[in-house]
Design a protein around this motif. Structure first.
Motif, mmCIF file in Angstrom:
data_model
loop_
_atom_site.group_PDB
_atom_site.id
_atom_site.type_symbol
_atom_site.label_atom_id
_atom_site.label_comp_id
_atom_site.label_asym_id
_atom_site.label_seq_id
_atom_site.Cartn_x
_atom_site.Cartn_y
_atom_site.Cartn_z
ATOM 1 N N GLY A 1 -49.190 6.758 19.324
ATOM 2 C CA GLY A 1 -48.631 7.600 20.377
ATOM 3 C C GLY A 1 -49.291 8.958 20.482
ATOM 4 N N ASN A 2 -49.865 9.449 19.372
ATOM 5 C CA ASN A 2 -50.487 10.769 19.378
ATOM 6 C C ASN A 2 -51.641 10.860 20.366
ATOM 7 O OD1 ASN A 2 -48.701 11.418 17.350
ATOM 8 N ND2 ASN A 2 -50.176 11.120 15.692
ATOM 9 N N ALA A 3 -52.356 9.743 20.551
ATOM 10 C CA ALA A 3 -53.506 9.740 21.455
ATOM 11 C C ALA A 3 -53.091 9.969 22.905
ATOM 12 C CB ALA A 3 -54.272 8.423 21.335
ATOM 13 N N PHE A 4 -51.820 9.709 23.204
ATOM 14 C CA PHE A 4 -51.316 9.854 24.573
ATOM 15 C C PHE A 4 -50.370 11.050 24.710
ATOM 16 C CE2 PHE A 4 -52.428 5.488 23.741
ATOM 17 C CZ PHE A 4 -53.160 5.136 24.857
ATOM 18 N N GLY B 1 -46.197 -9.208 23.418
ATOM 19 C CA GLY B 1 -46.507 -7.970 24.123
ATOM 20 C C GLY B 1 -46.183 -7.969 25.601
ATOM 21 N N ALA B 2 -45.750 -9.114 26.153
ATOM 22 C CA ALA B 2 -45.489 -9.180 27.599
ATOM 23 C C ALA B 2 -44.392 -8.225 28.027
ATOM 24 C CB ALA B 2 -45.115 -10.610 28.000
ATOM 25 N N GLN B 3 -43.447 -7.956 27.119
ATOM 26 C CA GLN B 3 -42.313 -7.094 27.466
ATOM 27 C C GLN B 3 -42.706 -5.627 27.598
ATOM 28 O OE1 GLN B 3 -42.955 -8.471 24.568
ATOM 29 N NE2 GLN B 3 -42.088 -7.392 22.833
ATOM 30 N N ILE B 4 -43.869 -5.244 27.087
ATOM 31 C CA ILE B 4 -44.239 -3.824 27.099
ATOM 32 C C ILE B 4 -44.480 -3.314 28.518
ATOM 33 C CG2 ILE B 4 -45.851 -2.101 26.230
ATOM 34 C CD1 ILE B 4 -46.262 -3.913 23.766
ATOM 35 N N PRO B 5 -45.332 -3.952 29.314
ATOM 36 C CA PRO B 5 -45.457 -3.496 30.714
ATOM 37 C C PRO B 5 -44.193 -3.747 31.526
ATOM 38 C CG PRO B 5 -46.825 -5.440 30.316
ATOM 39 C CD PRO B 5 -46.342 -4.986 28.981
ATOM 40 N N TYR C 1 -51.496 0.071 25.262
ATOM 41 C CA TYR C 1 -52.263 1.288 25.554
ATOM 42 C C TYR C 1 -52.204 1.622 27.045
ATOM 43 C CZ TYR C 1 -53.865 0.386 20.835
ATOM 44 O OH TYR C 1 -53.898 0.169 19.490
ATOM 45 N N GLU C 2 -52.297 0.604 27.868
ATOM 46 C CA GLU C 2 -52.191 0.832 29.307
ATOM 47 C C GLU C 2 -50.809 1.367 29.676
ATOM 48 O OE1 GLU C 2 -53.108 -3.031 30.744
ATOM 49 O OE2 GLU C 2 -55.264 -2.822 30.475
ATOM 50 N N SER C 3 -49.789 0.793 29.052
ATOM 51 C CA SER C 3 -48.418 1.216 29.340
ATOM 52 C C SER C 3 -48.162 2.632 28.842
ATOM 53 C CB SER C 3 -47.429 0.246 28.695
ATOM 54 O OG SER C 3 -47.538 -1.046 29.252
ATOM 55 N N PHE C 4 -48.649 2.950 27.660
ATOM 56 C CA PHE C 4 -48.491 4.309 27.128
ATOM 57 C C PHE C 4 -49.122 5.323 28.078
ATOM 58 C CE2 PHE C 4 -47.810 4.062 22.227
ATOM 59 C CZ PHE C 4 -46.633 3.385 22.427
ATOM 60 N N LEU D 1 -38.318 4.426 26.021
ATOM 61 C CA LEU D 1 -38.321 4.545 24.569
ATOM 62 C C LEU D 1 -38.997 3.302 24.006
ATOM 63 C CD1 LEU D 1 -37.615 5.723 21.851
ATOM 64 C CD2 LEU D 1 -35.266 4.864 22.122
ATOM 65 N N TYR D 2 -40.188 3.479 23.456
ATOM 66 C CA TYR D 2 -40.939 2.372 22.865
ATOM 67 C C TYR D 2 -40.559 2.231 21.390
ATOM 68 C CZ TYR D 2 -43.873 2.602 27.055
ATOM 69 O OH TYR D 2 -44.328 2.605 28.355
ATOM 70 N N ILE D 3 -40.234 1.024 20.987
ATOM 71 C CA ILE D 3 -39.821 0.755 19.616
ATOM 72 C C ILE D 3 -40.718 -0.319 19.019
ATOM 73 C CG2 ILE D 3 -37.957 -0.030 18.093
ATOM 74 C CD1 ILE D 3 -37.263 2.554 19.502
ATOM 75 N N CYS D 4 -41.452 0.026 17.971
ATOM 76 C CA CYS D 4 -42.193 -0.990 17.228
ATOM 77 C C CYS D 4 -41.368 -1.352 15.997
ATOM 78 C CB CYS D 4 -43.569 -0.470 16.801
ATOM 79 S SG CYS D 4 -44.464 -1.652 15.759
ATOM 80 N N GLU D 5 -40.859 -2.586 15.967
ATOM 81 C CA GLU D 5 -40.152 -3.079 14.784
ATOM 82 C C GLU D 5 -41.217 -3.621 13.821
ATOM 83 O OE1 GLU D 5 -35.978 -4.862 15.759
ATOM 84 O OE2 GLU D 5 -37.370 -5.647 17.242
#
Length: 341
Positions: A209-212, A131-135, A168-171, A182-186
């Motif tokens: 994503g709907n929550a944000f 998850g480090a790559q997300i922020p 969640y913080e990043s979203f 563009l967030y991609i969950c493989e």
């Protein structure tokens, strides 16, 4: 009705995608498959050490991404990343040499399997921490908006990382500031060895994503056409200034989490069901059945890829290891930051 629907889909695909596109997809997917198979072989021979996470089974994502994005879009991902590096233009020679720990590798033999990096190819890893790559990718999107470009920052992560708080913080940040991310969950169904069903109350990961208020959808990750369309749709929305987009791309890894994982947590029936959907074999069959490419053209690509892989291994074997004196090179940038000296 079902038969007509199938015929209409085939007709639509032929109109939408050229022969050159299919050939490009097949060549890239086969390159990734053969590269990963050879890396496993060389690991068994102890030419490659340490961690090794292969991309076998997920090649259709790379193919659809290769035509659904622009070259100047930045990409950052996790540790199952050799295939994405090859997709972004890193050479098989530089990738294989890095796995061998040689100085001719993409990061001079210091990164290994999980930490490829190429500023020139707009490829920013290869990150070993879940998850480090997300922020990091969210910050890359902020940089693109700050500079006023219309480039996109693509952040790729697995279903395991989707449970990290940083997502969640990043979203929240990306949507608040309408960042071009563009967030991609493989989603390959297993975070290491634990299924999504056992670790999450929400198994439709795209719904996060709907929550944000972020546009989000699920995509068939075994089909390059579907992946391409999803990337095109998402990137168009982002470039038009609508902020981030989230795709859950449903895929499957045919090997264990890493080279040391026997994957005994999966049933034979499950494996068989996904092997029948092998993206490389399915694309090859489609191209021949629908006369998109001839068997001779397929053989020519196979021969070309075989040669590339053999050359990459030869290059890695003949390259030198980095000198111990270079251990601390490239760790910090000091010239522009006097407070570091």
């Amino acid at each position: 009705m079902a038969t007509n629907s199938k015929k209409n889909t085939k007709s639509k695909d032929k109109e939408e995608f050229t022969k050159e596109t299919y050939l490009k997809w097949y060549e890239l997917m086969l390159l990734i498959r053969r590269f990963e198979e050879r890396s496993l072989m060389e690991y068994g021979r102890q030419n490659i050490r340490g961690f090794l996470h292969v991309y076998i089974g997920q090649e259709a994502i790379a193919a659809g991404m290769s035509t659904g994005l622009r070259d100047d879009d930045a990409v950052v991902t996790g540790y199952r990343q050799h295939g994405i590096a090859l997709t972004k233009g890193v050479s098989a020679k530089a990738c294989m040499a890095e796995l061998y720990g040689k100085k001719t590798g993409i990061v001079k033999g210091k990164g290994g399997s999980m930490h490829f990096f190429s500023k020139e190819d707009r490829y920013f890893g290869g990150n070993g921490i879940v998850g480090a790559q997300i922020p990091i990718g969210t910050g890359m999107g902020f940089a693109e908006k700050y500079k006023g470009t219309d480039n996109i920052a693509v952040v790729m992560f697995g279903d395991g990382a989707a449970r990290q708080g940083a997502l969640y913080e990043s979203f929240n940040m990306a949507k608040t500031w309408d960042l071009p991310v563009l967030y991609i969950c493989e989603n390959n169904n297993y975070a290491m060895g634990t299924s999504v069903e056992r670790t999450s109350s929400l198994t439709d990961i795209y719904k996060i994503g709907n929550a944000f208020d972020i546009p989000s959808e699920a995509v068939d990750g075994m089909n390059p056409e579907a992946v391409h369309r999803a990337f095109k749709k998402a990137s168009k929305s982002i470039r038009e200034g609508n902020g981030p987009y989230f795709l859950e791309i449903e895929t499957y890894r045919y090997k264990g989490h890493s080279v040391s994982d026997p994957a005994k947590y999966r049933t034979k029936e499950e494996l068989k069901s996904y092997q029948d959907k092998d993206p490389v074999k399915m694309l090859e069959k489609k191209m021949i059945d629908e006369k998109i490419a001839s068997e001779d053209e397929i053989k020519e690509i196979k021969s070309k890829i075989k040669e590339i892989i053999e050359e990459s291994v030869k290059f890695a074997e003949e390259s030198d290891y980095p000198d111990p004196s270079e251990l601390y090179d490239d760790n910090y940038v000091e010239d522009d930051y006097p407070f570091l000296t």
